[in-house]
Design an enzyme around this catalytic site. Structure first.
Site, PDB file in Angstrom:
ATOM      1  N   PHE A   1       0.816  -1.224   0.000  1.00 55.96           N
ATOM      2  CA  PHE A   1       0.000   0.000   0.000  1.00 55.96           C
ATOM      3  C   PHE A   1       0.843   1.264   0.000  1.00 55.96           C
ATOM      4  O   PHE A   1       0.373   2.329  -0.371  1.00 55.96           O
ATOM      5  CB  PHE A   1      -0.938  -0.001   1.232  1.00 55.96           C
ATOM      6  CG  PHE A   1      -0.268   0.480   2.497  1.00 55.96           C
ATOM      7  CD1 PHE A   1      -0.197   1.840   2.780  1.00 55.96           C
ATOM      8  CD2 PHE A   1       0.314  -0.408   3.400  1.00 55.96           C
ATOM      9  CE1 PHE A   1       0.426   2.304   3.942  1.00 55.96           C
ATOM     10  CE2 PHE A   1       0.944   0.037   4.543  1.00 55.96           C
ATOM     11  CZ  PHE A   1       1.002   1.399   4.816  1.00 55.96           C
TER      12      PHE A   1
ATOM     13  N   LYS B   1      -1.333  -7.021  -9.241  1.00 59.63           N
ATOM     14  CA  LYS B   1      -2.268  -7.158  -8.113  1.00 59.63           C
ATOM     15  C   LYS B   1      -1.797  -6.152  -7.065  1.00 59.63           C
ATOM     16  O   LYS B   1      -0.953  -6.439  -6.229  1.00 59.63           O
ATOM     17  CB  LYS B   1      -2.205  -8.595  -7.566  1.00 59.63           C
ATOM     18  CG  LYS B   1      -3.444  -9.078  -6.836  1.00 59.63           C
ATOM     19  CD  LYS B   1      -3.897  -8.238  -5.676  1.00 59.63           C
ATOM     20  CE  LYS B   1      -3.051  -8.400  -4.426  1.00 59.63           C
ATOM     21  NZ  LYS B   1      -3.397  -7.371  -3.401  1.00 59.63           N
TER      22      LYS B   1
ATOM     23  N   GLU C   1      -4.945  -3.747  -1.903  1.00 57.67           N
ATOM     24  CA  GLU C   1      -6.395  -3.488  -1.907  1.00 57.67           C
ATOM     25  C   GLU C   1      -6.745  -2.291  -1.010  1.00 57.67           C
ATOM     26  O   GLU C   1      -7.896  -1.882  -0.935  1.00 57.67           O
ATOM     27  CB  GLU C   1      -7.151  -4.752  -1.466  1.00 57.67           C
ATOM     28  CG  GLU C   1      -6.935  -5.230  -0.039  1.00 57.67           C
ATOM     29  CD  GLU C   1      -5.650  -6.056   0.157  1.00 57.67           C
ATOM     30  OE1 GLU C   1      -4.648  -5.817  -0.547  1.00 57.67           O
ATOM     31  OE2 GLU C   1      -5.667  -6.920   1.060  1.00 57.67           O
ATOM     32  N   ARG C   2      -5.727  -1.736  -0.323  1.00 57.75           N
ATOM     33  CA  ARG C   2      -6.023  -0.606   0.566  1.00 57.75           C
ATOM     34  C   ARG C   2      -6.073   0.730  -0.182  1.00 57.75           C
ATOM     35  O   ARG C   2      -6.750   1.650   0.228  1.00 57.75           O
ATOM     36  CB  ARG C   2      -4.989  -0.540   1.689  1.00 57.75           C
ATOM     37  CG  ARG C   2      -5.111  -1.729   2.626  1.00 57.75           C
ATOM     38  CD  ARG C   2      -4.233  -1.564   3.825  1.00 57.75           C
ATOM     39  NE  ARG C   2      -3.285  -2.656   3.905  1.00 57.75           N
ATOM     40  CZ  ARG C   2      -2.320  -2.732   4.798  1.00 57.75           C
ATOM     41  NH1 ARG C   2      -2.141  -1.761   5.664  1.00 57.75           N
ATOM     42  NH2 ARG C   2      -1.507  -3.755   4.814  1.00 57.75           N
TER      43      ARG C   2
ATOM     44  N   SER D   1       5.470  -6.949   3.262  1.00 56.82           N
ATOM     45  CA  SER D   1       6.104  -7.275   4.542  1.00 56.82           C
ATOM     46  C   SER D   1       6.853  -8.615   4.434  1.00 56.82           C
ATOM     47  O   SER D   1       6.577  -9.426   3.543  1.00 56.82           O
ATOM     48  CB  SER D   1       5.041  -7.318   5.636  1.00 56.82           C
ATOM     49  OG  SER D   1       3.962  -8.127   5.224  1.00 56.82           O
TER      50      SER D   1
ATOM     51  N   CYS E   1       9.605   1.914   3.353  1.00 59.28           N
ATOM     52  CA  CYS E   1      10.582   0.873   3.658  1.00 59.28           C
ATOM     53  C   CYS E   1      11.991   1.465   3.701  1.00 59.28           C
ATOM     54  O   CYS E   1      12.914   0.825   4.183  1.00 59.28           O
ATOM     55  CB  CYS E   1      10.518  -0.246   2.635  1.00 59.28           C
ATOM     56  SG  CYS E   1      11.122   0.277   1.047  1.00 59.28           S
TER      57      CYS E   1
ATOM     58  N   GLU F   1       9.712  -4.134  12.747  1.00 57.62           N
ATOM     59  CA  GLU F   1       9.397  -2.926  11.978  1.00 57.62           C
ATOM     60  C   GLU F   1       8.114  -2.313  12.531  1.00 57.62           C
ATOM     61  O   GLU F   1       7.096  -3.007  12.635  1.00 57.62           O
ATOM     62  CB  GLU F   1       9.199  -3.329  10.511  1.00 57.62           C
ATOM     63  CG  GLU F   1       8.843  -2.190   9.603  1.00 57.62           C
ATOM     64  CD  GLU F   1       8.592  -2.649   8.156  1.00 57.62           C
ATOM     65  OE1 GLU F   1       7.963  -3.706   7.946  1.00 57.62           O
ATOM     66  OE2 GLU F   1       9.038  -1.937   7.241  1.00 57.62           O
TER      67      GLU F   1
HETATM   68  P1  NAD Z   1       1.652  -6.500   3.024  1.00 58.24           P
HETATM   69  O1  NAD Z   1       2.690  -7.560   3.095  1.00 58.24           O
HETATM   70  O2  NAD Z   1       0.543  -6.511   4.029  1.00 58.24           O
HETATM   71  O3  NAD Z   1       0.930  -6.531   1.587  1.00 58.24           O
HETATM   72  C1  NAD Z   1       1.653  -6.569   0.392  1.00 58.24           C
HETATM   73  C2  NAD Z   1       0.825  -7.302  -0.658  1.00 58.24           C
HETATM   74  O4  NAD Z   1       0.610  -8.647  -0.225  1.00 58.24           O
HETATM   75  C3  NAD Z   1      -0.532  -6.684  -0.912  1.00 58.24           C
HETATM   76  O5  NAD Z   1      -0.795  -6.692  -2.296  1.00 58.24           O
HETATM   77  C4  NAD Z   1      -1.481  -7.618  -0.164  1.00 58.24           C
HETATM   78  O6  NAD Z   1      -2.755  -7.707  -0.758  1.00 58.24           O
HETATM   79  C5  NAD Z   1      -0.785  -8.951  -0.229  1.00 58.24           C
HETATM   80  N1  NAD Z   1      -1.057  -9.785   0.942  1.00 58.24           N
HETATM   81  C6  NAD Z   1      -1.402  -9.377   2.189  1.00 58.24           C
HETATM   82  N2  NAD Z   1      -1.584 -10.437   2.997  1.00 58.24           N
HETATM   83  C7  NAD Z   1      -1.329 -11.539   2.264  1.00 58.24           C
HETATM   84  C8  NAD Z   1      -1.328 -12.930   2.549  1.00 58.24           C
HETATM   85  N3  NAD Z   1      -1.608 -13.395   3.777  1.00 58.24           N
HETATM   86  N4  NAD Z   1      -1.017 -13.796   1.561  1.00 58.24           N
HETATM   87  C9  NAD Z   1      -0.724 -13.344   0.330  1.00 58.24           C
HETATM   88  N5  NAD Z   1      -0.708 -12.016   0.011  1.00 58.24           N
HETATM   89  C10 NAD Z   1      -1.004 -11.136   0.959  1.00 58.24           C
HETATM   90  O7  NAD Z   1       2.423  -5.115   3.034  1.00 58.24           O
HETATM   91  P2  NAD Z   1       1.824  -3.661   3.153  1.00 58.24           P
HETATM   92  O8  NAD Z   1       1.338  -3.448   4.545  1.00 58.24           O
HETATM   93  O9  NAD Z   1       0.908  -3.393   2.034  1.00 58.24           O
HETATM   94  O10 NAD Z   1       3.144  -2.797   2.913  1.00 58.24           O
HETATM   95  C11 NAD Z   1       4.047  -2.455   3.939  1.00 58.24           C
HETATM   96  C12 NAD Z   1       5.211  -3.396   4.001  1.00 58.24           C
HETATM   97  O11 NAD Z   1       5.889  -3.420   2.742  1.00 58.24           O
HETATM   98  C13 NAD Z   1       6.255  -2.977   5.014  1.00 58.24           C
HETATM   99  O12 NAD Z   1       6.739  -4.109   5.665  1.00 58.24           O
HETATM  100  C14 NAD Z   1       7.331  -2.331   4.165  1.00 58.24           C
HETATM  101  O13 NAD Z   1       8.622  -2.328   4.740  1.00 58.24           O
HETATM  102  C15 NAD Z   1       7.289  -3.198   2.961  1.00 58.24           C
HETATM  103  N6  NAD Z   1       7.880  -2.545   1.810  1.00 58.24           N
HETATM  104  C16 NAD Z   1       9.077  -3.017   1.372  1.00 58.24           C
HETATM  105  C17 NAD Z   1       9.701  -2.410   0.319  1.00 58.24           C
HETATM  106  C18 NAD Z   1      11.005  -2.924  -0.196  1.00 58.24           C
HETATM  107  O14 NAD Z   1      11.354  -2.613  -1.325  1.00 58.24           O
HETATM  108  N7  NAD Z   1      11.748  -3.699   0.551  1.00 58.24           N
HETATM  109  C19 NAD Z   1       9.099  -1.323  -0.316  1.00 58.24           C
HETATM  110  C20 NAD Z   1       7.867  -0.878   0.159  1.00 58.24           C
HETATM  111  C21 NAD Z   1       7.262  -1.508   1.222  1.00 58.24           C
END
Ligand code: NAD
Length: 503
Positions: free
Chosen positions: A149, A173, A176-177, A231, A286, A388
Site C-alpha cells: 500500500f 495485483k 487493496e487498501r 512485509s 521501507c 518494523e
Molecule cells: P503486506 O505484506 O501486508 O501486503 C503486500 C501485498 O501482499 C498486498 O498486495 C497484499 O494484498 C498482499 N497480501 C497481504 N496479505 C497476504 C497474505 N496473507 N497472503 C498473500 N498475500 C497477501 O504489506 P503492506 O502493509 O501493504 O506494505 C508495507 C510493508 O511493505 C512494510 O513491511 C514495508 O517495509 C514493505 N515494503 C518493502 C519495500 C522494499 O522494497 N523492501 C518497499 C515498500 C514496502
C-alpha cells in the site's frame, strides 16, 4: 458508494466473488469506496487477457515498445496532479509526497524508454573456426507483480515499467487498501499505446484482491515470474510458494533502517534529514530511517535535544493540506498497531521522550492520525527494536564507538537501507564497504538508488537474488538464449565423440 473495479483486457471488469474490501479516507476515517476482491477465475481472466496480448507485444520491435513508454510517461506527467490527489486521498500521504511517489515510478519508465539499448545481447566473432557465439534476451511471457500500500504509484511502475518494455505482458495485483492509482495507470497505458499507434489491450492488466488472488497468481501455470514487495513474512511465503511452482520470484520485504551519526557530523543537516526520513509519509516507507545511532554521549545528548525541538515544529495535517509535513496513516488497524508498539517500547524500558499517541486534529477526530514519537535508551534486545513499526516513531539507540554503531545494522534481521552522517571520508568508506545492508547512504538519509541503478535489500528485507529496476530488473524480466553458430568451410569432417573444446 464508489466502486473500484479491475482493469482486464483494456476494460473495467468487476470481481465476481461478491466480497469487497474497504477503501478508507484516512483523513476522516470514513469508507470512501469499495474494491471488489477477485476470485481464482477473475485472476485467470486477467492471465488469459495477458496471454492473448503476449505474441503481438513480444513480437513488437523494442523501439516501438519504447515509444509506448514515452507516451505513457507523457500521459502520467499530464495527469500528475489528479493522480497525486487520488493517491493522497486513499493512502494519506500529503500531495507533494504523492507526486514524489509517482515521479520515482516515472523515473523507471524513463529507464524503460531506453530499453532497446539495454536489451542488446553479447556477440563473439570467431569463438572457434567458423564459429560465432551470440546471446539474446527474450521476454518470459505472462508475468505478475504484487505490490504494497505504501507506494501505489512507484512500486507498480518499478515492476511493469521494465517487464513490459522488454516484451512481457503483465498482471498487477496492487494493494487493496489504495487501489485506484494502479487502475488509472492501466488506463493511461492503454491510451499510451493508442497514441503510439499500437493496440496494447491486455498488455497491462490490474486485478484487485487479497490472499485468494495472490495464491491464484502463485499457482497459475501460465504466470512465469512474480515480483513482490510487502512485509517480510508474506515476502518469504511468496518466494517459497512461487519457487515451488517453478516461477522466477523476487520478493522484497520489511525494513528497519539505521542512521549512524558520528561526532563530526553536520548536526544541523542531520536533524533536518532525520525529521524528514523518520516522519515523512508518517514513517510508512521501507526506506524510512526509524533508528538513529549517535556515537558517544555528547552526540547523543545534543541530537536528542535538537530532535525534541524539531518535533515541536512539525505540522501533521490532512493529506491535502499543503502546509502539512505528513498526514494520517493508512487505516485504523495500522494506527492501533503503531500505538501498541509505542506502549510496548515503554513497557520494555525504553524512555518515551515524545509521545505522539495523544495527537488529535480538530475537525478530523476520526482520522487515522498519530503524532511524532521519540524514544531514547532503546536497546538491541527489545522487541520494538527488532521489529518494523512502520509509523512516525524514531528510536535512539546509543553507541559508544564507531565499531559498536556499525555492528547494529549489520546484525539486525533486516538489511534494506542504512545511512551514515559524518565529515570523515575514510570512516564513511569503511562503513559502506563493511556494513551488512543492501543500500547505503553517506550523508543521504533515504538512499533509494536512481532508476538506472538497482533497488534491493539484504537479509529478511529481500528473498531471491535479483533486485528491482536498472540492469538487475532487466535480468529478472528476461531469459537469456545463447546461440553457437558454425559456418564451416570445405568438407564435412568426421564425427567426434569427444565434447568440443576451444583448445
Ligand atoms: P503486506 O505484506 O501486508 O501486503 C503486500 C501485498 O501482499 C498486498 O498486495 C497484499 O494484498 C498482499 N497480501 C497481504 N496479505 C497476504 C497474505 N496473507 N497472503 C498473500 N498475500 C497477501 O504489506 P503492506 O502493509 O501493504 O506494505 C508495507 C510493508 O511493505 C512494510 O513491511 C514495508 O517495509 C514493505 N515494503 C518493502 C519495500 C522494499 O522494497 N523492501 C518497499 C515498500 C514496502
Amino acid at each position: 458508494m464508489r466502486r473500484i473495479d479491475g482493469f482486464i483486457g483494456g476494460k473495467s471488469v468487476k470481481a465476481t466473488s461478491g466480497r469487497d474490501g474497504d477503501v478508507f479516507n484516512p483523513n476522516t476515517g470514513e469508507v470512501q469506496a469499495k474494491v471488489g476482491l477477485a476470485t481464482i477465475e477473475d485472476v485467470d481472466a486477467a492471465v488469459q487477457a495477458a496471454a492473448k496480448a503476449l505474441p503481438g507485444w513480444a513480437a513488437t520491435n523494442p523501439q516501438r515498445r519504447a515509444r509506448v513508454m514515452f507516451e505513457f510517461k507523457r500521459l502520467v506527467e499530464a495527469n500528475m496532479q489528479q493522480l497525486a490527489e487520488l493517491l493522497s486521498s486513499e493512502h494519506g500521504k500529503v500531495v507533494a509526497d504523492s507526486k514524489g511517489d509517482i515521479q520515482r515510478g516515472l523515473e523507471v519508465i524513463e529507464f524503460a524508454c531506453g530499453i532497446p539499448h539495454a536489451l542488446k545481447g553479447e556477440y563473439t566473432e570467431g569463438a572457434g573456426p567458423g564459429i560465432d557465439v551470440y546471446s539474446m534476451r527474450q521476454p518470459l511471457g505472462v508475468v505478475a507483480g504484487i505490490t504494497p500500500f505504501n507506494f501505489p504509484g512507484m512500486i507498480p511502475m518499478w515492476m511493469f515499467g521494465v517487464a513490459i518494455a522488454v516484451g512481457n505482458t503483465f498482471v498487477l495485483k496492487p494493494s487493496e487498501r489504495d487501489p485506484s492509482v494502479p487502475v488509472r495507470l492501466g488506463e493511461l497505458f492503454l491510451e499510451a499505446g493508442a497514441a503510439a499507434g499500437l493496440d496494447v489491450t491486455g498488455v497491462l492488466n490490474v486485478v484487485h484482491g487479497d490472499k485468494v488472488a495472490v495464491d491464484a497468481i502463485l499457482h497459475h501455470p501460465d504466470v512465469k515470474a512474480v515480483s513482490f514487495v510487502g512485509s517480510s513474512d508474506i515476502a518469504h511465503y511468496i518466494y517459497q510458494v512461487g519457487a515451488a511452482n517453478g516461477k522466477r520470484v523476487q520478493a522484497m520485504g520489511g525494513a528497519k533502517n539505521h542512521g549512524i551519526v558520528l561526532p563530526d557530523a553536520d548536526m544541523d543537516q542531520v536533524v533536518k534529514d532525520l525529521a524528514g526520513a523518520a516522519f515523512g509519509s508518517a514513517g510508512e516507507r521501507c526506506m524510512a530511517l526509524p533508528v538513529v545511532v549517535p556515537v558517544g554521549k555528547k552526540t547523543a545528548d545534543e541530537l536528542r535535544e535538537r530532535m525534541i525541538a524539531e518535533i515541536e515544529t512539525m505540522k501533521v495535517g490532512i493529506s491535502s493540506d499543503p502546509a502539512a509535513q505528513y498526514g494520517p496513516v493508512v487505516n485504523k488497524a495500522h494506527r492501533d498497531k503503531i500505538a501498541n508498539y509505542i506502549q510496548m517500547g515503554k513497557d520494555e524500558g525504553a524512555e518515551l521522550v515524545v509521545d505522539g499517541r495523544g495527537f488529535r486534529l480538530q475537525g478530523y477526530e476520526n482520522g487515522f492520525f498519530i503524532g511524532p514519537s521519540l524514544f531514547d535508551g532503546v536497546k538491541p534486545g527489545m522487541k520494538t527494536y527488532h521489529e518494523e513499526i512502520f509509523g512516525p516513531v524514531l528510536q535512539i539507540v546509543r553507541a559508544n564507538t564507531f565499531e559498536e554503531a556499525v555492528e547494529l545494522p549489520s546484525k539486525h534481521q533486516y538489511g534494506n537501507g542504512v545511512a551514515i552522517f559524518t565529515r570523515n571520508g575514510r570512516a564513511a568508506r569503511e562503513f559502506a564497504s563493511k556494513v551488512n545492508v543492501g543500500m547505503v547512504g553517506i550523508n543521504v538519509p533515504i538512499p533509494v538508488p536512481v532508476a538506472y541503478h538497482t533497488f534491493g535489500g539484504w537479509k529478511r528485507s529481500a528473498f531471491g537474488d535479483t533486485n528491482q529496476h536498472g540492469m538487475e530488473g532487466l535480468k529478472f524480466w528476461t531469459k537469456v538464449k545463447t546461440v553457437t553458430a558454425r559456418w564451416p568451410e570445405g568438407d564435412v569432417g568426421d564425427s567426434s565423440f569427444v565434447i568440443p573444446t576451444m583448445r
